[in-house]
Design a protein around this motif. Sequence first.
Motif, PDB file in Angstrom:
ATOM      1  N   VAL A 167      24.958   2.944  67.104  1.00 44.94           N
ATOM      2  CA  VAL A 167      25.508   2.086  66.055  1.00 44.94           C
ATOM      3  C   VAL A 167      25.937   2.927  64.858  1.00 44.94           C
ATOM      4  O   VAL A 167      27.050   2.763  64.321  1.00 44.94           O
ATOM      5  CB  VAL A 167      24.487   1.007  65.640  1.00 44.94           C
ATOM      6  N   GLN A 168      25.083   3.840  64.425  1.00 44.76           N
ATOM      7  CA  GLN A 168      25.434   4.666  63.272  1.00 44.76           C
ATOM      8  C   GLN A 168      26.629   5.557  63.583  1.00 44.76           C
ATOM      9  O   GLN A 168      27.539   5.720  62.756  1.00 44.76           O
ATOM     10  CB  GLN A 168      24.240   5.520  62.851  1.00 44.76           C
ATOM     11  N   GLU A 169      26.672   6.110  64.799  1.00 45.17           N
ATOM     12  CA  GLU A 169      27.785   6.991  65.171  1.00 45.17           C
ATOM     13  C   GLU A 169      29.109   6.246  65.219  1.00 45.17           C
ATOM     14  O   GLU A 169      30.132   6.748  64.719  1.00 45.17           O
ATOM     15  CB  GLU A 169      27.497   7.632  66.529  1.00 45.17           C
ATOM     16  N   VAL A 170      29.120   5.059  65.826  1.00 42.81           N
ATOM     17  CA  VAL A 170      30.391   4.349  65.977  1.00 42.81           C
ATOM     18  C   VAL A 170      30.886   3.824  64.623  1.00 42.81           C
ATOM     19  O   VAL A 170      32.100   3.773  64.377  1.00 42.81           O
ATOM     20  CB  VAL A 170      30.256   3.228  67.032  1.00 42.81           C
ATOM     21  N   VAL A 171      29.971   3.464  63.749  1.00 41.07           N
ATOM     22  CA  VAL A 171      30.363   3.059  62.394  1.00 41.07           C
ATOM     23  C   VAL A 171      30.939   4.265  61.635  1.00 41.07           C
ATOM     24  O   VAL A 171      31.964   4.155  60.956  1.00 41.07           O
ATOM     25  CB  VAL A 171      29.164   2.430  61.656  1.00 41.07           C
ATOM     26  N   ASP A 172      30.284   5.413  61.777  1.00 40.23           N
ATOM     27  CA  ASP A 172      30.797   6.630  61.139  1.00 40.23           C
ATOM     28  C   ASP A 172      32.185   6.987  61.669  1.00 40.23           C
ATOM     29  O   ASP A 172      33.058   7.440  60.905  1.00 40.23           O
ATOM     30  CB  ASP A 172      29.844   7.806  61.392  1.00 40.23           C
ATOM     31  N   ASP A 173      32.395   6.786  62.987  1.00 44.63           N
ATOM     32  CA  ASP A 173      33.697   7.097  63.586  1.00 44.63           C
ATOM     33  C   ASP A 173      34.832   6.313  62.930  1.00 44.63           C
ATOM     34  O   ASP A 173      35.983   6.766  62.925  1.00 44.63           O
ATOM     35  CB  ASP A 173      33.687   6.775  65.083  1.00 44.63           C
ATOM     36  N   CYS A 174      34.514   5.134  62.411  1.00 46.52           N
ATOM     37  CA  CYS A 174      35.523   4.285  61.766  1.00 46.52           C
ATOM     38  C   CYS A 174      35.668   4.585  60.280  1.00 46.52           C
ATOM     39  O   CYS A 174      36.516   3.967  59.610  1.00 46.52           O
ATOM     40  CB  CYS A 174      35.143   2.806  61.910  1.00 46.52           C
ATOM     41  N   GLY A 175      34.838   5.477  59.769  1.00 48.65           N
ATOM     42  CA  GLY A 175      34.853   5.728  58.333  1.00 48.65           C
ATOM     43  C   GLY A 175      34.251   4.581  57.548  1.00 48.65           C
ATOM     44  O   GLY A 175      34.571   4.382  56.362  1.00 48.65           O
ATOM     45  N   LEU A 176      33.356   3.814  58.201  1.00 45.91           N
ATOM     46  CA  LEU A 176      32.710   2.674  57.558  1.00 45.91           C
ATOM     47  C   LEU A 176      31.233   2.960  57.312  1.00 45.91           C
ATOM     48  O   LEU A 176      30.697   3.977  57.752  1.00 45.91           O
ATOM     49  CB  LEU A 176      32.848   1.425  58.450  1.00 45.91           C
ATOM     50  N   ARG A 177      30.591   2.031  56.631  1.00 48.06           N
ATOM     51  CA  ARG A 177      29.131   2.045  56.455  1.00 48.06           C
ATOM     52  C   ARG A 177      28.553   0.813  57.134  1.00 48.06           C
ATOM     53  O   ARG A 177      29.274  -0.155  57.388  1.00 48.06           O
ATOM     54  CB  ARG A 177      28.778   2.029  54.974  1.00 48.06           C
ATOM     55  N   LEU A 178      27.272   0.822  57.376  1.00 43.35           N
ATOM     56  CA  LEU A 178      26.626  -0.354  57.967  1.00 43.35           C
ATOM     57  C   LEU A 178      26.847  -1.582  57.088  1.00 43.35           C
ATOM     58  O   LEU A 178      26.980  -2.698  57.588  1.00 43.35           O
ATOM     59  CB  LEU A 178      25.127  -0.102  58.164  1.00 43.35           C
ATOM     60  N   ALA A 179      26.908  -1.366  55.789  1.00 42.58           N
ATOM     61  CA  ALA A 179      27.121  -2.484  54.856  1.00 42.58           C
ATOM     62  C   ALA A 179      28.494  -3.114  55.030  1.00 42.58           C
ATOM     63  O   ALA A 179      28.721  -4.253  54.593  1.00 42.58           O
ATOM     64  CB  ALA A 179      26.942  -2.004  53.422  1.00 42.58           C
ATOM     65  N   ASP A 180      29.433  -2.396  55.664  1.00 48.05           N
ATOM     66  CA  ASP A 180      30.787  -2.927  55.863  1.00 48.05           C
ATOM     67  C   ASP A 180      30.893  -3.812  57.101  1.00 48.05           C
ATOM     68  O   ASP A 180      31.935  -4.447  57.314  1.00 48.05           O
ATOM     69  CB  ASP A 180      31.789  -1.773  56.011  1.00 48.05           C
ATOM     70  N   ILE A 181      29.871  -3.836  57.935  1.00 47.34           N
ATOM     71  CA  ILE A 181      29.895  -4.640  59.160  1.00 47.34           C
ATOM     72  C   ILE A 181      29.494  -6.072  58.825  1.00 47.34           C
ATOM     73  O   ILE A 181      28.397  -6.319  58.313  1.00 47.34           O
ATOM     74  CB  ILE A 181      28.965  -4.046  60.233  1.00 47.34           C
ATOM     75  N   ASP A 182      30.388  -6.992  59.105  1.00 48.56           N
ATOM     76  CA  ASP A 182      30.139  -8.399  58.768  1.00 48.56           C
ATOM     77  C   ASP A 182      29.250  -9.098  59.793  1.00 48.56           C
ATOM     78  O   ASP A 182      28.519 -10.026  59.453  1.00 48.56           O
ATOM     79  CB  ASP A 182      31.473  -9.152  58.658  1.00 48.56           C
ATOM     80  N   ARG A 183      29.329  -8.666  61.057  1.00 48.09           N
ATOM     81  CA  ARG A 183      28.519  -9.298  62.094  1.00 48.09           C
ATOM     82  C   ARG A 183      28.130  -8.273  63.161  1.00 48.09           C
ATOM     83  O   ARG A 183      28.982  -7.553  63.667  1.00 48.09           O
ATOM     84  CB  ARG A 183      29.282 -10.462  62.729  1.00 48.09           C
ATOM     85  N   PHE A 184      26.845  -8.231  63.461  1.00 43.34           N
ATOM     86  CA  PHE A 184      26.309  -7.375  64.513  1.00 43.34           C
ATOM     87  C   PHE A 184      25.985  -8.259  65.714  1.00 43.34           C
ATOM     88  O   PHE A 184      25.047  -9.062  65.672  1.00 43.34           O
ATOM     89  CB  PHE A 184      25.031  -6.675  64.052  1.00 43.34           C
ATOM     90  N   VAL A 185      26.762  -8.125  66.793  1.00 42.40           N
ATOM     91  CA  VAL A 185      26.534  -8.916  68.004  1.00 42.40           C
ATOM     92  C   VAL A 185      25.895  -7.987  69.022  1.00 42.40           C
ATOM     93  O   VAL A 185      26.562  -7.172  69.666  1.00 42.40           O
ATOM     94  CB  VAL A 185      27.836  -9.532  68.528  1.00 42.40           C
TER      95      VAL A 185
END
Length: 323
Positions: free
Chosen positions: A229-247
């Motif tokens: 999860v942390q790696e794929v979010v980093d790949d997008c240049g995002l932070r966990l706080a930027d994810i609106d929904r975790f499915v």
Amino acid sequence: MAVGIRGLGSYVPPRVITNAEISAWTGAPEQWIVERTGIHERRYAAEGQTTSDLAAPAARQALGEARDGLEALIVATCTPDVPQPATAAILQHKLGLRGVPAFDVNAVCAGFVFSLVIAGRMLAGRDHASALVIGADMFSVLMDHSDRRTVSLFGDGAGAVLLGDVPDGYGILASRLVTDGEHHEEVGVAAGGTRTPLDSAARAAGEHYFRMNGPMVRDYVITTLRKLVQEVVDDCGLRLADIDRFVVHQANSRMLEALAADLGVDPERLPMTIERCGNTAGASVPLTLHRSHQARPLRRGDHVLVAAAGGGLCAGAAVIRWH
């Protein structure tokens, strides 16, 4: 054009299996089941139903009228209708999608995420092309009714998505997949393949039932999904706080709560279907995505992270910008 989700669908059979029934089968107190799993009920297919029967209504809902340009039909399942041919071929016939390439993917509970990534890469760079991806499983046929550790968890169901063109900057932004085959013995069904034929001796030994090393799998899921999860979010240049929904795969609600706490994610951003549907294996991610969207529609620009772990052991995660 990018590749994103254009349609959603899901299906669960009407037969409800309550904790009272699980208690009668196993001797486990109903409160023990709720405390350990967070599950109150699950659904079982009717006698004579097959995995493709569960998949068909979910697929039709996701597909709608979008039949032109369909370049793949992928069924993520580890409970196929028959050992061969692929359940996807049977489903293709039921849907009247003659000629569309159809195949199965077996990554157990992570199968849908693996299939989503495969389909997305198949469509990359192809204008006006689409793919139908279905997660469907019938674990009720694999359950040892005396094993409280597994029969309390699993239910039957299906979920589907239609992938297709979306504007650049939307759709699947990044994905990660991993398999750690040294742990392949920790989850699975021993009999039915070339190693152990499904004969009377295998049945007498209970080798046709699903078995799982629960504590080991729990540790793997928490550790591996946290990393992916942390790696794929980093790949997008995002932070966990930027994810609106975790499915996330609905393994059990206690594991989901532990993962949310480990990631520092507000439980409001992590929808659950496990309380009423149980662990629907390969169906759980698309089923939960669809039901979450129905309850609180995703908006254009929302970031959705899908993630799952399954037998193998394996895991996958992807980030999607909703269109």
